[in-house]
Enzyme design. Sequence first.
Site, mmCIF file in Angstrom:
data_model
loop_
_atom_site.group_PDB
_atom_site.id
_atom_site.type_symbol
_atom_site.label_atom_id
_atom_site.label_comp_id
_atom_site.label_asym_id
_atom_site.label_seq_id
_atom_site.Cartn_x
_atom_site.Cartn_y
_atom_site.Cartn_z
ATOM 1 N N GLN A 78 0.836 -1.201 0.000
ATOM 2 C CA GLN A 78 0.000 0.000 0.000
ATOM 3 C C GLN A 78 0.868 1.246 0.000
ATOM 4 O OE1 GLN A 78 -2.341 1.359 3.593
ATOM 5 N NE2 GLN A 78 -4.050 0.690 2.307
ATOM 6 N N GLY A 79 0.661 2.116 -0.974
ATOM 7 C CA GLY A 79 1.400 3.371 -1.049
ATOM 8 C C GLY A 79 0.462 4.548 -0.845
ATOM 9 N N SER A 138 0.482 6.772 2.593
ATOM 10 C CA SER A 138 1.112 7.825 3.398
ATOM 11 C C SER A 138 2.344 8.392 2.713
ATOM 12 C CB SER A 138 1.542 7.264 4.757
ATOM 13 O OG SER A 138 0.443 6.796 5.477
ATOM 14 N N SER A 157 3.640 -1.090 3.756
ATOM 15 C CA SER A 157 3.785 -2.434 4.328
ATOM 16 C C SER A 157 4.178 -3.429 3.251
ATOM 17 C CB SER A 157 2.471 -2.905 4.959
ATOM 18 O OG SER A 157 1.866 -1.865 5.662
ATOM 19 N N GLU A 160 -15.178 -5.017 6.246
ATOM 20 C CA GLU A 160 -14.607 -5.292 7.557
ATOM 21 C C GLU A 160 -15.672 -5.855 8.507
ATOM 22 O OE1 GLU A 160 -13.634 -2.208 10.678
ATOM 23 O OE2 GLU A 160 -12.103 -1.946 9.159
#
Lengths: 308, 382
Positions: free
Chosen positions: B128-129, B131, B163, B246
């Site tokens: 995941q990119g 932040s 991550s 979720e």
Amino acid sequence: MDLELSDDQVALRDGIASLLEARIPIDRVRAGFDRAMFDELAGAGVFSLRADGFSWADCVVVFEQLGRFCVPGPLVTSLLLGDGRIAEVASRYPPIWIEHLDALDVLLVAGGGGFQAVDPKSVEAEPSSWPLDPCTPVARAEQLPEGAPIEFNRTRRDTAGTVLTAALQLGLADRLTELAVAYAKERVQFDRPIGSFQAVKHMLADMLTRTEVARAAVYSAGAVLDEQPSAAIKHRLCYGAKVVAGDAAVANGKAATQVFGGMGFTWEVDVHLYLKRAWVLETHHESSDGNAELVHATAGEPRIWGDS
Amino acid sequence: MQLRYSEADESFRAALRAWLEGALSALPPQPARDAWTERRRWDTDWQRRLFDAGYAGLHWPAAYGGRGASPTEQLIFYEETARQRAPYVGVNFVGTLHAGPTLIEEGSDAQKAEHLPKILRGEEVWCQGFSEPGAGSDLASLRTRADLDGDHYLLNGQKIWCSFGQVADVGEFLVRTDPDAPKHRGISWLILPMDSPGIEVRPLKTVLGSSEFSEVFLTDVRVPVANRVGAENDGWRVTNVTLKYERGTAFVSELVDSIRLAEELASRRPVDAIDRNTSVDLGRCIAELDALWALTKRNVSQASRGTAGPGAMVMKLAYSEARQRFGEVCMRALHRDALHVDDNEYVEERLRTLALTIAAGASQIQRNIIGERVLGLPREPR
């Protein structure tokens, strides 16, 4: 598995809430508990819930509302005794403080491996001229007379009594959040509602968070009372519910007082009634710290997953 | 209100338990923390086993190869796998829990066909990119540029807290496609092949001494426009569509693990080796963790009815704060036994949980969200 209220429980909650709103508004709460209030609650079936076939979880739903409306009185013990008498428990260990002595039909005193029924009129006690909670009169006795043995289930008091007290505390925590949020939206300082400031907003968010966590714990403990899993997990969840609900009630009482600022320190604003009740209930069925110790003691026992 | 599970749920649990027993006994030993090539193989191998047994994409719709499980089955799955110490989702985290659901909701048919089967089978690892060094809590202020160049975007910028960046095949990246629009309205969501020229991944060492996260530097990286998911400048909305997958189960694994740790500490004998203050504090932590387990079930109950209450909004704040309080009590109970991390799950967890109140919405941001979206308090001018 379902920890949300059933349709019947929603109806039960709304029914008791509208009754309390109409019949026991805060002005009547301030006048204190008396037989007329007991009779009215009894007439609504509050003390005969179990005899009428309601589950413990249903009782939790009702007691949460009694807490929300700050209804005073020996509510938990009267329900547990369940014979139509107004009852409270006292201990023989000094200091002996008896709540609502003048209103009681029977005083239950631990002794001889069970409980004794003591005639309240035979108790010599000095009423306090200034009780902590103005709605909870207290009287101090040096000793208590002997009474006749009475059938009063100690385990049920330790479990269901603890959870119903936690439900009252949950109601207090919930109502305190509501009062503080409403005030923070209308009170203006520095040309803005104080609820827009993060320093205040974050206190209110914490109040809601404590309340929601406590609600889950209390509902879960109510369900556990009905389902009778292993004794260890049952006791642990009952004690634990009072830890989180008790902490939430007291912490929310203090936070609400702070949000109300100077007004929170006045007799006129209702917040102190809720906080003082929270302090009274903290002394019932073991304190938060006492219950936390009991949780620690029971948590080391083996459990079966999936049963809670 | 009832805690008892339905017969159907109990048989789902029984079948899962039986399968886990066999699958876990056949599992090779877990590789070292920073042996990333081996970790990738181990985690994706587990994903493949889940796939073969029909447990991959448990919460994905059946039309996309998932199991279409109910929220309660999802809860039971996470509870049982954590309880039996099965491998955590690991490097499959972003693919199965975030990028996959995003593609299901917003991806084109070609994008779905290309990626979803590979994610489920453990053949494609995602990172995941989102932040950036200058865009943390204020994520929408991100500045990584994507300039249109024919049928490609040209990417330039820097990402952080990526991550599993060092082992990922593809990444979900948020980039700025309109620098002049209000900050939330100039962002797009891209699928970025991590072997594209111009990408440099530098592992980031955390307080644990290991490197789950990376910094990613992007210099003139060419990405086909066809890799955009959703409309141009609609990426902020696209990235939020996964929340409904979720269904109240986000913290189940961690919570079950925390309760196990707490019970292990509580069962140490003799009990009087722990002083009364610590006993009270530990009991209070256990009461809180039990309460959060109840809150999880309450949130799942609401998800099952298709509703959501304030409980879902307070869970992250309550869990991360309670988990840190528990960690502090553990450290105190262990006293000088807390001076080493090796073979010391309590201390390792204490370090790991420092991130809980920061990652995925710091506690202060959570309180703003609760205050404004749940309690309806006015916004602070910002």
